[in-house]
Motif scaffolding. Structure first.
Motif, mmCIF file in Angstrom:
data_model
loop_
_atom_site.group_PDB
_atom_site.id
_atom_site.type_symbol
_atom_site.label_atom_id
_atom_site.label_comp_id
_atom_site.label_asym_id
_atom_site.label_seq_id
_atom_site.Cartn_x
_atom_site.Cartn_y
_atom_site.Cartn_z
ATOM 1 N N HIS A 1 42.404 19.746 47.278
ATOM 2 C CA HIS A 1 41.621 20.564 46.516
ATOM 3 C C HIS A 1 42.143 21.254 45.377
ATOM 4 O O HIS A 1 43.187 21.159 45.089
ATOM 5 C CB HIS A 1 41.298 21.765 47.468
ATOM 6 C CG HIS A 1 42.526 22.612 47.921
ATOM 7 N ND1 HIS A 1 43.258 21.992 48.912
ATOM 8 C CD2 HIS A 1 42.636 23.838 47.742
ATOM 9 C CE1 HIS A 1 44.198 23.038 49.144
ATOM 10 N NE2 HIS A 1 44.078 24.139 48.342
ATOM 11 N N GLU A 2 41.016 21.681 44.543
ATOM 12 C CA GLU A 2 41.454 22.337 42.966
ATOM 13 C C GLU A 2 42.028 23.672 43.422
ATOM 14 O O GLU A 2 41.608 24.312 44.284
ATOM 15 C CB GLU A 2 40.340 22.466 42.389
ATOM 16 C CG GLU A 2 39.511 20.946 41.917
ATOM 17 C CD GLU A 2 37.795 21.460 41.980
ATOM 18 O OE1 GLU A 2 37.327 21.127 40.848
ATOM 19 O OE2 GLU A 2 37.236 21.569 42.820
ATOM 20 N N GLU A 3 42.994 23.986 42.526
ATOM 21 C CA GLU A 3 43.601 25.501 42.792
ATOM 22 C C GLU A 3 42.645 26.356 42.209
ATOM 23 O O GLU A 3 42.004 26.224 41.114
ATOM 24 C CB GLU A 3 44.805 25.243 41.881
ATOM 25 C CG GLU A 3 46.063 24.604 42.606
ATOM 26 C CD GLU A 3 46.009 23.113 42.067
ATOM 27 O OE1 GLU A 3 45.326 22.763 41.132
ATOM 28 O OE2 GLU A 3 46.781 22.279 42.763
ATOM 29 N N THR B 1 28.723 20.527 33.212
ATOM 30 C CA THR B 1 28.838 21.748 32.697
ATOM 31 C C THR B 1 29.272 22.885 33.528
ATOM 32 O O THR B 1 29.046 23.891 33.183
ATOM 33 C CB THR B 1 27.281 22.185 32.147
ATOM 34 O OG1 THR B 1 26.736 22.102 32.847
ATOM 35 C CG2 THR B 1 27.006 21.216 30.863
ATOM 36 N N VAL B 2 29.612 22.388 34.864
ATOM 37 C CA VAL B 2 29.838 23.176 35.949
ATOM 38 C C VAL B 2 31.252 23.540 36.053
ATOM 39 O O VAL B 2 32.002 22.630 35.531
ATOM 40 C CB VAL B 2 29.256 22.932 37.244
ATOM 41 C CG1 VAL B 2 27.797 22.837 37.461
ATOM 42 C CG2 VAL B 2 29.893 21.464 37.972
ATOM 43 N N PRO B 3 31.853 24.565 36.540
ATOM 44 C CA PRO B 3 33.475 24.917 36.472
ATOM 45 C C PRO B 3 34.324 23.627 37.140
ATOM 46 O O PRO B 3 35.473 23.561 36.731
ATOM 47 C CB PRO B 3 33.499 26.289 36.738
ATOM 48 C CG PRO B 3 32.185 26.469 37.192
ATOM 49 C CD PRO B 3 31.374 25.821 37.092
ATOM 50 N N THR B 4 33.831 23.428 38.078
ATOM 51 C CA THR B 4 35.115 22.672 39.027
ATOM 52 C C THR B 4 34.089 21.581 39.645
ATOM 53 O O THR B 4 32.761 21.266 39.638
ATOM 54 C CB THR B 4 35.354 23.566 40.403
ATOM 55 O OG1 THR B 4 34.161 23.953 41.026
ATOM 56 C CG2 THR B 4 35.988 24.753 39.805
ATOM 57 N N VAL B 5 34.666 20.692 40.344
ATOM 58 C CA VAL B 5 34.173 19.390 41.235
ATOM 59 C C VAL B 5 33.337 19.996 42.326
ATOM 60 O O VAL B 5 32.581 19.313 42.421
ATOM 61 C CB VAL B 5 35.475 18.617 41.761
ATOM 62 C CG1 VAL B 5 34.935 17.513 42.669
ATOM 63 C CG2 VAL B 5 36.108 17.999 40.178
#
Lengths: 84, 599
Positions: free
Chosen positions: A82-84, B271-275
């Motif tokens: 997952h992303e931090e 344009t969204v911040p994360t996956v």
């Protein structure tokens, strides 16, 4: 790709296959191919096959995306990608 | 207040709002211009995507087509919403992880080839221009009726306004303008639907009203509608399929995968911040879209019922419809019919000279015979499907402010999508084609300028083609989806899910898919949609391929694309190792970085 990476990818593919299975069932199945048969059942004034094509499949689509997002989040954490 | 004045006021006020927002948020750098500085919240993004997505085709045209088609019209509903599931599962999160902000940029890197990018840009331009033609058709219909101008003038006006805020605003302007547009168009769509649903069934929620019973009776709306339409010779509303079941099936597939391959919608998920946000953004977009899409079938069925009961007053009394001296006396027709007659989109021709309107399906032989027996000499009323939604509140005799609001909604829908498409065209042309391939030394200023010129050119071209559109707004837009389905979607999907797909395969696939589809479409609609250049003889008549209509042919094109790409990739040099590593990296969310806007 290392072993865990591969396991993650297979888990993702399995999940996506499940989601798309339901997706195809409600639209192409209930909404189109099975619609004539389902039309014999009435639900709230709607013939049921007609309802799937013009209402029901859309509600299921929305649910599917949020379920997918949620389960993917779980997978990401389980495989620690997952992303931090 | 006079309807005309009120309409000017409401449409004017909403314009002022959009342009105000565009000026307020005027873009600075190139990156700002395209992606609004990176961090847009998923819900905001979902709303803007919904406005971007729901064009004149969805707002003005779709319910009208469903109204004519009945059950079979469900292909638009399922097709244009089901694509979001594909987008969320198959594309959006991976493209977001990839960190490029246009589709051709992804194609260029994934297929390590400028040629692949150039082919993608060409597919994108053909698709976007076709799409904008559909929007211009919608703008023309809206303006011709509400501002009392001709169809042509309506299109010119629309061109000017789209140009202004697409060129001066950029994406940031567009993101917030589109949130405002969403609010306008969704209230314009749902308010009349609620009124009408309540009038007819006593249930305010249209989604339930469609299944409700007609007020004062114990017959359901749909059962009564089935009865009425079959009485005048049409197919049963709840079971009619336009063409074959096979055609409905592939038409739906084409719209779904076309949705997932639409560059101006995909760009939203960069344009969204994360996956993780890319995944849920698609869901939010669909929530906002579904508010309109689940209302549309109610609008469609109720408009059909109201229209028929207006011209056949016997519907309300329960008497026979097909009788001597049946039908509404022309001189007693309601105001809204007179208003629409001015635009030429609604026509009456008194074939049996009895001064009454007879509306029925004269192409049904049994019906024609029954009608002839009571002195009817053919169907006398033609109603353009594109006017149904706009005329709907008038048909139901709703207050003037509701009618004015619908006008504003129609304009918002058409303009918002056109603006989003123009942005995709401008970035594809100036950034992906000029800067990356032909003129690497182009300055940032030059790039912006080239983008604006590309926008202006596309508007003029689409407007010109929109004067003689290839079909109803929704039909034209469906063609654009077919083009996206046959070219962009397979290339993107294989880029993520098939590590071994190489540049030769992708390029051959896109070209084959696009050519096959355009060949079939142009045979029906004319070469580049220019009237008079159709070549149906060459393909053996209309819908000659298993009865599949040109709008549905994108599915076949996509299959050709996948097949060609697979075969070619097997007989050409393998994909280099660093690319397979890159694909593996794209498949995991970790390490997603801020959007790579540096160039």
């Amino acid at each position: 790709m290392d072993k865990s990476g591969q396991a993650y990818w297979y888990a993702v593919l399995k999940l996506v296959a499940g989601i798309l299975g339901v997706w195809a069932l409600v639209s192409y199945g209930f909404g189109i191919l099975l619609a004539p048969a389902l039309n014999n059942i009435m639900i709230g004034g709607y013939p049921f096959g007609f309802w799937w094509a013009q209402q029901g499949s859309m509600y299921v689509f929305i649910a599917l995306i949020f379920i997918y997002a949620r389960l993917m989040g779980n997978l990401d954490r389980k495989f620690d990608v997952h992303e931090e | 207040m006079e309807l005309q004045t009120l309409t000017y006021l409401v449409v004017g006020a909403t314009f002022a709002l959009y342009i105000g927002i565009a000026i307020w948020a005027r873009a600075g750098s190139t990156k700002d211009f395209y992606v609004a500085g990176g961090g847009v919240h998923p819900v905001t993004n979902g709303m803007a995507t919904a406005a971007d997505w729901m064009s004149a085709a969805s707002f003005i045209s779709m319910a009208g087509l469903i109204s004519n088609m009945g059950y079979g019209g469900g292909l638009f509903l399922m097709g244009w919403t089901g694509g979001y599931v594909l987008m969320a599962c198959l594309l959006a999160p991976y493209l977001r992880k990839f960190g490029k902000f246009t589709v051709p940029a992804f194609i260029a890197d994934r297929y390590y080839s400028k040629t692949a990018a150039a082919v993608a840009v060409i597919c994108l331009l053909v698709m976007s221009i076709t799409y904008i033609i559909g929007q211009m058709t919608g703008v023309g219909v809206t303006f011709s009726r509400f501002l009392g101008v001709t169809n042509e003038t309506g299109i010119y006006l629309g061109m000017g306004i789209v140009f202004c805020y697409a060129v001066f605003g950029g994406m940031k302007g567009i993101t917030y303008t589109q949130v405002a547009q969403y609010c306008v168009l969704i209230s314009a769509y749902t308010i009349p639907a609620i009124f009408i649903s309540f009038q007819l069934t006593g249930i305010p929620l249209p989604q339930l009203g469609l299944g409700g019973t007609l007020a004062g009776t114990d017959t359901t709306l749909l059962a009564r509608l089935d009865q009425v339409v079959t009485d005048i010779g049409f197919g049963q509303y709840t079971t009619s399929v336009a063409g074959s079941t096979l055609n409905m099936f592939v038409y739906t597939i084409s719209l779904m995968i076309g949705t997932a391959g639409l560059p101006h919608v995909i760009i939203r998920f960069f344009t969204v911040p994360t996956v993780a946000a890319a995944r849920s953004s698609a869901g939010w977009a669909l929530v906002f879209i579904a508010i309109l899409y689940t209302t549309a079938p109610a609008v469609a069925a109720m408009a059909r019922y109201n229209l028929i009961s207006t011209v056949h007053p016997n519907v309300l009394t329960g008497e026979q419809l097909v009788v001597q001296d049946g039908g509404l006396v022309y001189d007693q027709r309601p105001d809204w019919m007179q208003r629409w007659e001015v635009t030429g989109l609604l026509r009456w021709e008194d074939k049996n000279n009895d001064g009454r309107i007879q509306y029925y399906n004269d192409r049904n032989p049994a019906m024609a015979e029954r009608a002839a027996a009571v002195g009817w000499a053919g169907n006398e009323l033609t109603v353009n499907a594109d006017i149904i939604v706009l005329a709907n509140p008038e048909i139901a005799l709703l207050p003037n402010w509701v009618i004015a609001l619908v006008a504003a909604g129609g304009v918002a829908a058409a303009l918002s999508t056109a603006a989003g498409l123009l942005l995709a065209i401008s970035s594809a042309f100036s950034h992906d084609l000029l800067k990356k391939i032909f003129m690497p030394t182009l300055s940032e200023k030059g790039e912006l300028m080239a983008g604006k010129i590309a926008m202006a050119f596309s508007i003029v071209l689409a407007g010109w083609l929109g004067l003689n559109p290839p079909g109803f707004a929704a039909g034209t837009v469906a063609l654009a989806f077919g083009i996206a389905a046959c070219s962009i979607f397979p290339a993107l999907m294989m880029g993520i899910f098939n590590k071994k797909m190489n540049k030769e395969g992708a390029i051959a696939g896109m070209i084959a898919g696009l050519i096959v589809t355009l060949f079939y479409v142009f045979a029906h609609k004319g070469i580049f949609f220019v009237k008079g250049t159709e070549y149906l003889g060459l393909i053996g008549g209309a819908n000659s391929f298993f009865g599949i209509t040109p709008e549905a042919f994108g599915t076949i094109g996509a299959l050709v694309n996948f097949g060609t790409a697979y075969v070619v990739s097997k007989i050409t040099p393998a994909c280099p190792e660093h690319i397979t590593h890159m694909v593996e990296d794209v498949r995991t969310p970790r390490g997603s970085k801020a959007i790579d806007g540096a160039h």
